[in-house]
Motif scaffolding. Structure first.
Motif, mmCIF file in Angstrom:
data_model
loop_
_atom_site.group_PDB
_atom_site.id
_atom_site.type_symbol
_atom_site.label_atom_id
_atom_site.label_comp_id
_atom_site.label_asym_id
_atom_site.label_seq_id
_atom_site.Cartn_x
_atom_site.Cartn_y
_atom_site.Cartn_z
ATOM 1 N N THR A 1 0.813 -1.209 0.000
ATOM 2 C CA THR A 1 0.000 0.000 0.000
ATOM 3 C C THR A 1 0.852 1.266 0.000
ATOM 4 N N THR A 2 2.027 1.214 0.618
ATOM 5 C CA THR A 2 2.913 2.376 0.591
ATOM 6 C C THR A 2 3.421 2.636 -0.823
ATOM 7 N N ILE A 3 3.834 1.588 -1.508
ATOM 8 C CA ILE A 3 4.284 1.741 -2.892
ATOM 9 C C ILE A 3 3.153 2.260 -3.766
ATOM 10 N N ALA A 4 1.953 1.730 -3.568
ATOM 11 C CA ALA A 4 0.803 2.188 -4.354
ATOM 12 C C ALA A 4 0.472 3.646 -4.055
ATOM 13 N N SER A 5 0.615 4.082 -2.820
ATOM 14 C CA SER A 5 0.335 5.473 -2.462
ATOM 15 C C SER A 5 1.324 6.420 -3.134
ATOM 16 N N ILE A 6 2.596 6.023 -3.167
ATOM 17 C CA ILE A 6 3.598 6.854 -3.850
ATOM 18 C C ILE A 6 3.293 6.936 -5.344
ATOM 19 N N GLY A 7 2.917 5.803 -5.940
ATOM 20 C CA GLY A 7 2.550 5.823 -7.359
ATOM 21 C C GLY A 7 1.319 6.669 -7.622
ATOM 22 N N GLN A 8 0.334 6.595 -6.733
ATOM 23 C CA GLN A 8 -0.860 7.411 -6.895
ATOM 24 C C GLN A 8 -0.521 8.893 -6.857
ATOM 25 N N HIS A 9 0.356 9.279 -5.946
ATOM 26 C CA HIS A 9 0.742 10.682 -5.844
ATOM 27 C C HIS A 9 1.450 11.145 -7.119
ATOM 28 N N ALA A 10 2.315 10.297 -7.672
ATOM 29 C CA ALA A 10 3.029 10.668 -8.896
ATOM 30 C C ALA A 10 2.059 10.821 -10.069
ATOM 31 N N VAL A 11 1.085 9.933 -10.174
ATOM 32 C CA VAL A 11 0.115 10.011 -11.277
ATOM 33 C C VAL A 11 -0.773 11.240 -11.121
ATOM 34 N N GLU A 12 -1.158 11.553 -9.888
ATOM 35 C CA GLU A 12 -1.978 12.738 -9.665
ATOM 36 C C GLU A 12 -1.239 14.002 -10.094
ATOM 37 N N ARG A 13 0.039 14.079 -9.792
ATOM 38 C CA ARG A 13 0.822 15.244 -10.210
ATOM 39 C C ARG A 13 0.988 15.279 -11.725
ATOM 40 N N ARG A 14 0.979 14.110 -12.365
ATOM 41 C CA ARG A 14 1.107 14.065 -13.829
ATOM 42 C C ARG A 14 -0.131 14.641 -14.500
ATOM 43 N N TYR A 15 -1.311 14.319 -14.000
ATOM 44 C CA TYR A 15 -2.540 14.778 -14.622
ATOM 45 C C TYR A 15 -3.058 16.087 -14.028
ATOM 46 N N SER A 16 -2.573 16.478 -12.859
ATOM 47 C CA SER A 16 -3.003 17.740 -12.252
ATOM 48 C C SER A 16 -1.776 18.454 -11.701
ATOM 49 N N PRO A 17 -0.937 19.040 -12.580
ATOM 50 C CA PRO A 17 0.264 19.708 -12.089
ATOM 51 C C PRO A 17 -0.100 20.877 -11.187
ATOM 52 N N GLY A 18 0.540 20.965 -10.052
ATOM 53 C CA GLY A 18 0.283 22.046 -9.119
ATOM 54 C C GLY A 18 -0.857 21.782 -8.165
ATOM 55 N N ALA A 19 -1.686 20.774 -8.449
ATOM 56 C CA ALA A 19 -2.818 20.491 -7.558
ATOM 57 C C ALA A 19 -2.358 19.821 -6.286
ATOM 58 N N ALA A 20 -1.355 18.947 -6.402
ATOM 59 C CA ALA A 20 -0.856 18.241 -5.226
ATOM 60 C C ALA A 20 0.588 18.649 -4.989
ATOM 61 N N PRO A 21 0.953 19.068 -3.771
ATOM 62 C CA PRO A 21 2.337 19.446 -3.497
ATOM 63 C C PRO A 21 3.244 18.235 -3.557
ATOM 64 N N PRO A 22 4.554 18.456 -3.716
ATOM 65 C CA PRO A 22 5.476 17.321 -3.734
ATOM 66 C C PRO A 22 5.364 16.500 -2.459
ATOM 67 N N LEU A 23 5.683 15.213 -2.597
ATOM 68 C CA LEU A 23 5.550 14.318 -1.453
ATOM 69 C C LEU A 23 6.460 14.750 -0.312
#
Length: 324
Positions: free
Chosen positions: A283-305
């Motif tokens: 689940t930790t690996i999946a959470s990191i991947g989810q954060h990266a994908v969210e930043r890919r499709y919504s730049p600036g919406a989610a701050p860096p991890l």
């Protein structure tokens, strides 16, 4: 009486100079904000830290928790094999669930009342019944259909047939239950994403001669991804943990093999801890991947991890980095 003029002086120069001199430098305009002390926050942080230290100490020194057994089975071949089945179930079930969800979402938004009714009945049934019940149903499908065959319907000649008990294994039943159930939830997620796109986008695509399939694949879905990705990531993480339910039908997943081991050596807590640690890793690996994908499709919406972690650990750190 004579009046002397200053060298280089011109009309209106004096008021301009006076105005310029009256404006302080830019650095003088910055406000020094003094934050109000909040002793309650620091007391809460101290209490949480003390509780975490006490809990970790209690768990580590507990004589009933056999850490040697945990270390022995953490990378055991049987556990790793079950871990691979869990990953395989998650990936395949999510892939099939996405395909089913997109098709059902398109049917829900169709102009045909028959397609809308069919899609609505599908989501209503599979979201309204427990997943555990569905898994047990698929595993016992042979009770309802002893033979699975392909041929002419309504008792016509059969071209090929299989025994249900040989086809519907524990893994196949788990795959059917997880993917079909996930398709119902993904259908609602995709439908919400499609409806979030401005209808004018569809009209613009139609005005240049694009087909409905082209409009959906090239215009609507790419824009809907910003709405679809966050709940999709949550569903993927939830699927990683939901696969543990297939242990009731002997799905050979991580939880199933852990149960088989602790039923043999009676190390229940240690084997459950082994499974829990692997679920945490996934689940930790999946959470990191989810954060990266969210930043890919919504730049600036989610701050860096890194900024999000520092914001939780150091109060005010994220604000300083944002204004830097």
């Amino acid at each position: 009486m004579t009046h002397r003029k200053m060298p280089g002086a011109a009309l209106g120069a004096a008021p301009e100079a006076a105005t310029t001199d009256a404006i302080p430098p830019e650095e003088d305009l910055s406000l020094q904000v003094t934050r109000r002390p909040r002793p309650g926050r620091w007391l809460a942080v101290l209490a949480a830290a003390l509780f975490a230290v006490w809990l970790a100490y209690t768990v580590i020194v507990n004589p009933n928790l056999h850490w040697d057994i945990v270390a022995k089975y953490q990378f055991d071949g049987v556990i790793l094999k079950g871990l691979g089945v869990t990953i395989q179930l998650t990936l395949v079930s999510m892939a099939l669930g996405i395909v089913i969800g997109v098709l059902v979402a398109v049917m829900q938004l169709s102009d045909s009342p028959v397609l809308r009714l069919t899609a609505g009945a599908y989501t209503w049934f599979f979201r309204g019944t427990p997943l555990l019940v569905q898994l047990i149903f698929w595993f016992n499908l042979a009770l309802l259909f002893p033979v699975i065959s392909i041929g002419v319907p309504f008792d016509g000649p059969k071209l090929i047939s299989w025994q249900s008990n040989q086809v519907i294994t524990g893994f196949v039943a788990a795959l059917l239950g997880l993917s079909i159930n996930e398709g119902a939830y993904m259908a609602e997620i995709v439908r919400a994403g499609i409806q979030s796109v401005d209808p004018g986008q569809r009209e613009a695509g139609a005005s240049i001669g694009m087909s409905n399939r082209q409009i959906l694949s090239r215009i609507i879905l790419p824009q809907a991804m910003r709405v679809i990705i966050p709940p999709f990531g949550n569903q993927f993480i939830s699927m990683l943990k939901t696969t543990s339910l297939v242990s009731v039908i002997a799905g050979a997943d991580l939880m199933t093999v852990s149960q088989h081991l602790y039923l043999a050596n009676f190390e229940v807590v240690a084997l459950l801890l082994v499974a829990s640690l692997w679920y945490l890793v996934l689940t930790t690996i999946a959470s990191i991947g989810q954060h990266a994908v969210e930043r890919r499709y919504s730049p600036g919406a989610a701050p860096p991890l890194r900024r999000r972690v520092l914001a939780n650990l150091v109060p005010g750190r994220a604000r300083k980095e944002a204004t830097a």
